[in-house]
Design an enzyme around this catalytic site. Structure first.
Site, PDB file in Angstrom:
ATOM      1  N   ILE A  57       1.004  13.226   8.617  1.00 33.84           N
ATOM      2  CA  ILE A  57       1.184  14.461   9.409  1.00 33.84           C
ATOM      3  C   ILE A  57       2.681  14.655   9.691  1.00 33.84           C
ATOM      4  O   ILE A  57       3.321  13.750  10.219  1.00 33.84           O
ATOM      5  CB  ILE A  57       0.434  14.371  10.765  1.00 33.84           C
ATOM      6  CG1 ILE A  57      -1.048  14.051  10.559  1.00 33.84           C
ATOM      7  CG2 ILE A  57       0.625  15.644  11.563  1.00 33.84           C
ATOM      8  CD1 ILE A  57      -1.819  13.817  11.863  1.00 33.84           C
ATOM      9  N   THR A  65       0.832  -1.217   0.000  1.00 35.10           N
ATOM     10  CA  THR A  65       0.000   0.000   0.000  1.00 35.10           C
ATOM     11  C   THR A  65       0.866   1.266   0.000  1.00 35.10           C
ATOM     12  O   THR A  65       0.695   2.141  -0.853  1.00 35.10           O
ATOM     13  CB  THR A  65      -0.897  -0.007   1.259  1.00 35.10           C
ATOM     14  OG1 THR A  65      -1.595  -1.252   1.286  1.00 35.10           O
ATOM     15  CG2 THR A  65      -1.884   1.128   1.248  1.00 35.10           C
ATOM     16  N   VAL A  66       1.795   1.359   0.940  1.00 30.50           N
ATOM     17  CA  VAL A  66       2.590   2.588   1.040  1.00 30.50           C
ATOM     18  C   VAL A  66       3.608   2.657  -0.095  1.00 30.50           C
ATOM     19  O   VAL A  66       3.781   3.707  -0.730  1.00 30.50           O
ATOM     20  CB  VAL A  66       3.292   2.675   2.412  1.00 30.50           C
ATOM     21  CG1 VAL A  66       4.158   3.925   2.500  1.00 30.50           C
ATOM     22  CG2 VAL A  66       2.257   2.672   3.538  1.00 30.50           C
ATOM     23  N   LYS A 116       4.220   4.630  18.456  1.00 26.96           N
ATOM     24  CA  LYS A 116       4.317   6.004  17.933  1.00 26.96           C
ATOM     25  C   LYS A 116       4.607   6.997  19.059  1.00 26.96           C
ATOM     26  O   LYS A 116       5.390   7.931  18.899  1.00 26.96           O
ATOM     27  CB  LYS A 116       3.014   6.365  17.208  1.00 26.96           C
ATOM     28  CG  LYS A 116       2.778   5.516  15.949  1.00 26.96           C
ATOM     29  CD  LYS A 116       1.354   5.670  15.445  1.00 26.96           C
ATOM     30  CE  LYS A 116       1.089   4.808  14.216  1.00 26.96           C
ATOM     31  NZ  LYS A 116      -0.341   4.653  13.919  1.00 26.96           N
ATOM     32  N   GLY A 174      -2.758   5.212   5.121  1.00 28.63           N
ATOM     33  CA  GLY A 174      -3.192   5.290   3.723  1.00 28.63           C
ATOM     34  C   GLY A 174      -2.014   5.431   2.788  1.00 28.63           C
ATOM     35  O   GLY A 174      -0.932   5.868   3.187  1.00 28.63           O
TER      36      GLY A 174
HETATM   37  N1  HSE Z   1      -2.830   0.837  11.833  1.00 27.72           N
HETATM   38  C1  HSE Z   1      -2.550   2.227  12.025  1.00 27.72           C
HETATM   39  C2  HSE Z   1      -3.815   2.961  12.383  1.00 27.72           C
HETATM   40  C3  HSE Z   1      -1.952   2.896  10.824  1.00 27.72           C
HETATM   41  O1  HSE Z   1      -4.889   2.369  12.483  1.00 27.72           O
HETATM   42  O2  HSE Z   1      -3.723   4.160  12.592  1.00 27.72           O
HETATM   43  C4  HSE Z   1      -0.526   2.582  10.640  1.00 27.72           C
HETATM   44  O3  HSE Z   1       0.222   2.934  11.740  1.00 27.72           O
END
Ligand code: HSE
Length: 438
Positions: A136, A13-14, A205, A302
């Site tokens: 972002i 995807t990416v 994150k 996305g």
């Molecule tokens: N699976 C993550 C989310 C996106 O639902 O935000 C990728 O880090």
């Protein structure tokens, strides 16, 4: 100037987003970078699909090690994910003198210290804008834009899947399990959704943001994570009635005793902008001492949004890779020899407010027993609601909001309240953050 050559590991995807956006915006990107950025090699297990996407314009291999060893390649983009192969490949790329771009938050949050040390020793860059909040540019903001500030705290909605589930539960009054199934059908949630719904992805994150904000090593193992799978639609409704919205929040805060690093469902006043971030969108609120609160909002996942972050890193590296390594922006924003060993606080030492819900017998003295327990533990009640019992029922829900208190005290109170004969089942405890204080 000759193009900078990129090797892409993984064209899912990416990766396909990176291919598309680089192709579509080639001219503008090279005007910004100062030279053309060219994907010269792609590694993917599915070589047929890789050839279809790239239209036969590029070398395709099933062996990612071929890419990290190729002397032509200047930058390796790692989009494989996971800890094992990805880690070996990133370290091999660094050992071969390649700069690396990765979107792999799990890898950095758990092995980032080793990876950055290896990169430092080889004088190469490891860039990871796409690892946190997708499109972002929060890494750039924290590392560069806010560099004048002493960061006080960060609070983020950094998992789109759980935010989508919570939004749907609230909007439609649905149960967690029903919405999770919908999210899986829509492709937002993985078939094994554990990392997303149990706060692990958000913890990865948050660990990265905390390291950059406070100049501490990555230490995901000290991050407290609690997910959304036990939240009920009743709690979401009661919170709304009290003027709060429940979000899965990643919070990292500098306090005199150390650093808080925690992911959990959180009540936030509905009037706060961040409480109104709905669906799969992400938002990060950062409080700096000079700038005050700033908020960053956008798509956290996305194809093209994440590609936007990957390509920003490619441009950064293209601009900087000939610069003196000692004058580049440090990986973790602070100079490597100035990383602090500030303690990450265990959850029991965190001070915050709480939403407590309990189901109790509807008879005299029950409330007095409960409030006595709270008073004995110095827990002050901020607000309280008792729900009407349903027809023929003898039990009612009591909801209490507390003032700020240490988690250890609340845990002790919960044990004592649950032991009361008039209290049925478990006490639901959800943390509450006003997010408005200085
Ligand atoms: N699976 C993550 C989310 C996106 O639902 O935000 C990728 O880090």
């Amino acid at each position: 100037m000759k193009p900078i050559k990129v090797g892409l590991l993984g064209i899912g995807t990416v990766g396909s987003g990176v291919w598309t956006v680089l192709g579509r915006n080639r001219e503008e990107i090279s005007r910004r970078a100062g030279r053309e950025i060219q994907i010269a090699m792609v590694a993917d297990k599915d070589t047929e699909r890789a050839k279809r996407i790239t239209g036969g314009d590029v070398r395709v291999t099933a062996d990612a090690y071929e890419v990290v060893r190729d002397p032509e390649i200047d930058i390796v983009i790692e989009l494989i994910g996971g800890y094992t192969i990805a880690k070996d490949l990133v370290l091999a790329a660094i050992a071969n003198g390649k700069n690396v771009v990765t979107a792999n938050k799990a890898l950095l949050a758990t092995h980032g210290n080793e990876i950055f040390a290896a990169a430092q020793a080889k004088k190469v860059m490891v860039a990871f804008e796409a690892a946190v909040a997708g499109g972002i540019p929060i890494i750039k903001a924290l590392r560069e834009g806010l560099t004048a500030n002493r960061i006080e705290w960060i609070a983020g909605i950094i998992n789109g899947t759980s935010n989508f589930i919570l939004s749907e539960m609230r909007d439609k009054g649905l149960d967690f399990g029903v919405v999770l199934k919908q999210a899986q059908e829509l492709g937002y949630a993985e078939s094994d959704p554990t990392f997303d719904i149990e706060g692990v992805d958000a913890g990865h994150k948050l660990t990265i943001m905390s390291a950059i904000a406070f100049g501490i090593p990555m230490q995901f193992e000290r991050c407290y994570t609690e997910g959304i799978s036990k939240l009920t639609r009743d709690d979401i409704r009661y919170a709304e009635q009290l003027g709060y919205r429940i979000k899965l929040l990643g919070i990292t805060r500098r306090v005199p005793e150390g650093i808080e690093l925690r992911v959990h469902p959180t009540l936030i006043p509905t009037r706060r902008l961040i409480a109104n971030v709905e669906g799969v969108m992400n938002a990060v609120l950062v409080k700096g001492d000079a700038v005050g609160a700033t908020m960053y909002y956008g798509a956290g996942a996305g194809s093209e949004p994440t590609a936007s972050a990957v390509i920003a890193d490619l441009v950064d590296i293209t601009r900087l890779h000939t610069a003196d390594p000692d004058h580049r922006v440090p990986h973790l924003a602070f100079q490597p020899d100035r990383i602090a060993d500030t303690r990450v606080l265990p959850m029991e030492e965190v001070v915050t407010s709480y939403y407590l819900r309990m189901r109790v017998e509807d008879r005299p003295g029950v409330l007095a027993d409960i409030t006595r327990i709270l008073a004995d533990l110095s827990i002050s009640i901020d607000a309280m609601v008792q729900k009407e019992p349903s027809e023929g029922e003898h039990q009612v829900d009591i909801i209490m909001l507390t003032h700020e208190t240490r988690e250890k005290q609340v845990n002790a109170a919960i044990v004592k309240i649950e032991a009361l004969a008039v209290v049925a089942g478990k006490v639901t405890r959800i943390r509450l953050e006003e997010l408005g204080k200085a």
